[in-house]
Each structure stands twice: as C-alpha cells, then as structure tokens.
Design an enzyme around this catalytic site. Structure first.
Site, PDB file in Angstrom:
ATOM      1  N   ARG A   1       0.813  -1.172   0.176  1.00 49.85           N
ATOM      2  CA  ARG A   1      -0.070  -0.087   0.016  1.00 49.85           C
ATOM      3  C   ARG A   1       0.809   1.262   0.142  1.00 49.85           C
ATOM      4  O   ARG A   1       0.705   2.253  -0.812  1.00 49.85           O
ATOM      5  CB  ARG A   1      -0.970  -0.086   1.297  1.00 49.85           C
ATOM      6  CG  ARG A   1      -1.601   1.104   1.405  1.00 49.85           C
ATOM      7  CD  ARG A   1      -2.750   0.884   2.590  1.00 49.85           C
ATOM      8  NE  ARG A   1      -3.314   2.166   3.296  1.00 49.85           N
ATOM      9  CZ  ARG A   1      -4.192   2.963   2.907  1.00 49.85           C
ATOM     10  NH1 ARG A   1      -4.831   2.668   1.882  1.00 49.85           N
ATOM     11  NH2 ARG A   1      -4.719   3.834   3.525  1.00 49.85           N
TER      12      ARG A   1
ATOM     13  N   HIS B   1      -7.431   8.342   3.169  1.00 51.35           N
ATOM     14  CA  HIS B   1      -6.968   9.286   4.512  1.00 51.35           C
ATOM     15  C   HIS B   1      -7.864  10.503   4.979  1.00 51.35           C
ATOM     16  O   HIS B   1      -8.279  11.419   3.938  1.00 51.35           O
ATOM     17  CB  HIS B   1      -5.280   9.846   4.139  1.00 51.35           C
ATOM     18  CG  HIS B   1      -4.347   8.704   4.168  1.00 51.35           C
ATOM     19  ND1 HIS B   1      -3.141   9.099   3.424  1.00 51.35           N
ATOM     20  CD2 HIS B   1      -4.543   7.542   4.586  1.00 51.35           C
ATOM     21  CE1 HIS B   1      -2.295   7.919   3.568  1.00 51.35           C
ATOM     22  NE2 HIS B   1      -3.364   7.157   4.438  1.00 51.35           N
TER      23      HIS B   1
ATOM     24  N   TYR C   1       4.380  10.600   2.258  1.00 54.96           N
ATOM     25  CA  TYR C   1       5.229   9.978   0.980  1.00 54.96           C
ATOM     26  C   TYR C   1       6.086  10.825   0.415  1.00 54.96           C
ATOM     27  O   TYR C   1       6.959  10.397  -0.457  1.00 54.96           O
ATOM     28  CB  TYR C   1       3.991   9.249   0.139  1.00 54.96           C
ATOM     29  CG  TYR C   1       3.292   8.416   0.986  1.00 54.96           C
ATOM     30  CD1 TYR C   1       3.755   7.145   1.131  1.00 54.96           C
ATOM     31  CD2 TYR C   1       1.875   8.544   1.285  1.00 54.96           C
ATOM     32  CE1 TYR C   1       2.904   6.300   1.834  1.00 54.96           C
ATOM     33  CE2 TYR C   1       1.110   7.491   1.891  1.00 54.96           C
ATOM     34  CZ  TYR C   1       1.736   6.242   2.069  1.00 54.96           C
ATOM     35  OH  TYR C   1       0.884   5.320   2.988  1.00 54.96           O
TER      36      TYR C   1
END
Length: 375
Positions: free
Chosen positions: A327, A350, A359
C-alpha cells in the site's frame, strides 16, 4: 457576556462520588457566583471548586453563569458519534469465559458499552485485553477509587518493559474508555500524559520488486490478492471485506465500504489485475466475498500476510514485505509519477492530507533535483 471571563467544567471523583469540577482564573465575580451554587467545596488537589454531579446541579450552573461568563463544556460533554458500521459485534466469548482464580475479568458494563457503541471486534479485543491488564495490576483497589497516580504507575510499568508508544497509548485509550464513556465522565483523567507519537517513514519497495513478488506467487488466487493490495492501495482488512459486486469493471474502480473510520471510498482498478480477476472468478467461483476461505467464509488475515511474505522471500526481496508495504509503495509510486497529493489522499482514504504527506519523504523525485555535495 464578558468574553474574557470563563469557567471550564470537569468530571471529578471525590470520595467515590461523581462531582462537577469548576475551574476558573481568580475573579471576584466568578467566585461570588460559585459561592451561590449548591454546597460548593474547594479541592486543593485539583485546584478547582466542585459540587455534586447531578442533572439539577448542571442546570443550576447553566442558569447561574449564562449571559455572564463563558461556560466551556468541551471536557464535560461527549460529542463522539456511535459507530454505525454494520459489522456484527461479538462480545459473547468474553462473557462466556470461565472465572480465573485471583484474576479480575472485565466488568459487564464495560462489555455492554462496547457492544452498544458498535466498536469493531478488533478494537473490543484490544480494549478488553488492556483494561484487564490494568485492573489486575491494581487488583486490590476498587475501580472507582483509582486516580491519576495509579494510572501513571501502571503506564510506567509498561514503559519499563520497553513497550512502544503506540502500545502505551492503546492502554490509555482502554482505561479512559471505562471512566469517561462507561461511567459517563469524559476527560476525567485530563492530566494523564500521552507518549509522543512515533514518526517513522513508510517502507517502500520499487516497481520492479512488486512485479517480482507478483511473479513469485503460488497460484492465480494469490496473484490476484497481491495485485489488488498494490494496484488499488488496499489495507489488508479492506481486501478481505471486498465483495464481488465491489469490482466495477466498467468504470475501472474498486469500491471500498466501511473502511477505517467507517468511511466508503473508490480506488483504482488495474487493467492487469482485472484480466487475472476474470480468470480467477471462472476458476474459483466465489459466491459473496471476492476472496473466500473454507465453506465460503471470508479469507483470513494471516493467510494474506503469509502469501505476501512467502512471495517476497521467493523473489529475494531484502526488505520485509507486508500488505501495508505494498500500500505504501502504491502511494509512493503514484507520487513519483506526478499524481497530485490530494488525489492520492482520496485513493488511500486518508482523513487528513498530513497523513498522505509522509510519502513526500520517501518519493525518489523529492531528492532527484538535489545535487549531492560529494558529487
């Protein structure tokens, strides 16, 4: 109303009696108003006034201070909604356990409140486990007589065992649930400190490594599982809850229902995964859940983890690969390909953009434009 003047209401337990705590900065007007409340007393320990906790007294406070000073109810009233997820809540096995000598079991009212609030079964198990750990640590004390000091001693024992911050926080949640939700005293233990949240970078593998893992799966079913975990950015629980109807091949989307935070969302469906899913459907013939175990039951979480780890080992991937690593890799590879962060947030489900921003710390293109001083 004087906006500069305010009182804050708290839940207190004094001499095993529920009290309404009234905290305020030194002010003659407020002090005189407090003196007019029913049987007010002062607590040196909590540094606030208090009166018996009754509906009538709460009304007296409202009428006394209304229009004169601001009343802050944030620490007193519960605004958290009941979980409306339709998952079957199962606490029966907790109730059916045989009594253990010299061991306190979780009180029935605790189980009942978890049941009525429709907490997820995994959360129920976590809460009961930690709360029983706590009440057996203080087995000689009545629950209502336990205070902040007792809780700190228990938390200290966990820290001394090198328990992680998340482990300690779960223990705090389980304890606070009893006093704040079961006994109806929200924010009673407002002075309990929480460990700082650990900030760890997500583990990510390359696209080539993902392909190698897919190529090293044992069979078509395992191949489809890995493809969906990565190609749709699914959590393991979301994959297990997928039904056949959730695969929308016309719009090339996967519908995820009742995910974390009881949210529904749509995410991407890979063309490559769809081809294999059609073959898988013809061969295995699932009836309700997309991936089923024995007797048409939902596939197990342990099996999914085993599939991913085994395929990664055969592919000789050095990183320890789990479903969540796939993921993380999905999100990072999208970001590296120029996908907008907001779009990635929607695909992952999210609630906050801050969660997705992590990220940017592992995406390769974050570092490509920086010249290494050694070079």
């Amino acid at each position: 109303m004087n906006s500069m003047k305010s009182i804050t209401l708290y839940h207190l337990m004094i001499n095993n009696q529920k009290m309404i705590g009234i905290k305020f900065s030194p002010d003659k007007l407020i002090q005189n108003l407090v003196k007019g409340l029913p049987n007010p007393k002062w607590s040196k320990r909590y540094n606030m006034a208090y009166i018996p906790n009754t509906k009538a007294n709460l009304g007296v406070i409202f009428n006394t201070f209304k229009g004169v000073v601001w009343i802050n109810y944030n620490r007193f009233l519960i605004n958290k909604p009941v979980n409306r997820k339709n998952e079957t809540v199962d606490v029966a096995w907790f109730r059916k356990r045989k009594p253990i000598t010299d061991y306190r079991l979780c009180p029935e009212e605790y189980l009942l409140k978890l049941e009525l609030k429709r907490y997820a079964n995994s959360t129920i198990k976590t809460y009961v486990t930690f709360f029983e750990m706590f009440i057996n640590f203080h087995k000689d004390k009545e629950l209502n007589s336990i205070d902040e000091g007792d809780i700190r001693v228990f938390l200290q024992s966990l820290i001394q065992k090198n328990s992680s911050n998340s482990y300690v926080n779960q223990a705090i949640n389980a304890i606070k649930f009893y006093y704040e939700v079961v006994l109806g005293m929200p924010n009673r233990f407002y002075e309990i400190e929480r460990p700082r949240k650990e900030s760890k970078l997500p583990k990510v593998i390359s696209k080539e490594e993902v392909v190698d893992i897919i190529e090293n799966t044992n069979n078509l079913k395992h191949r489809c599982i890995v493809q969906l975990l990565y190609g749709s950015g699914l959590r393991r629980s979301e994959l297990l809850n997928l039904k056949i109807k959730d695969i929308d091949s016309k719009r090339m989307l996967v519908r995820v229902e009742g995910s974390k935070g009881n949210k529904d969302r749509l995410t991407l469906l890979s063309k490559t995964a769809l081809k294999d899913l059609r073959k898988y459907y013809m061969k295995y013939g699932p009836t309700l859940f997309l991936f089923e175990g024995k007797k048409g039951m939902k596939y197990s979480a342990a099996s999914v983890l085993k599939i991913v780890k085994a395929a990664a080992e055969r592919a000789r991937i050095r990183t320890q690969v789990t479903p969540h690593v796939l993921r993380h890799s999905f999100a990072t590879h999208l970001l590296e390909a120029g996908t907008d962060l907001r779009q990635i947030q929607v695909l992952l489900g999210h609630g906050s953009s801050k969660t997705t921003e992590i990220y940017t710390h592992v995406a390769v293109n974050t570092f490509e434009t920086i010249n290494n001083p050694l070079d």
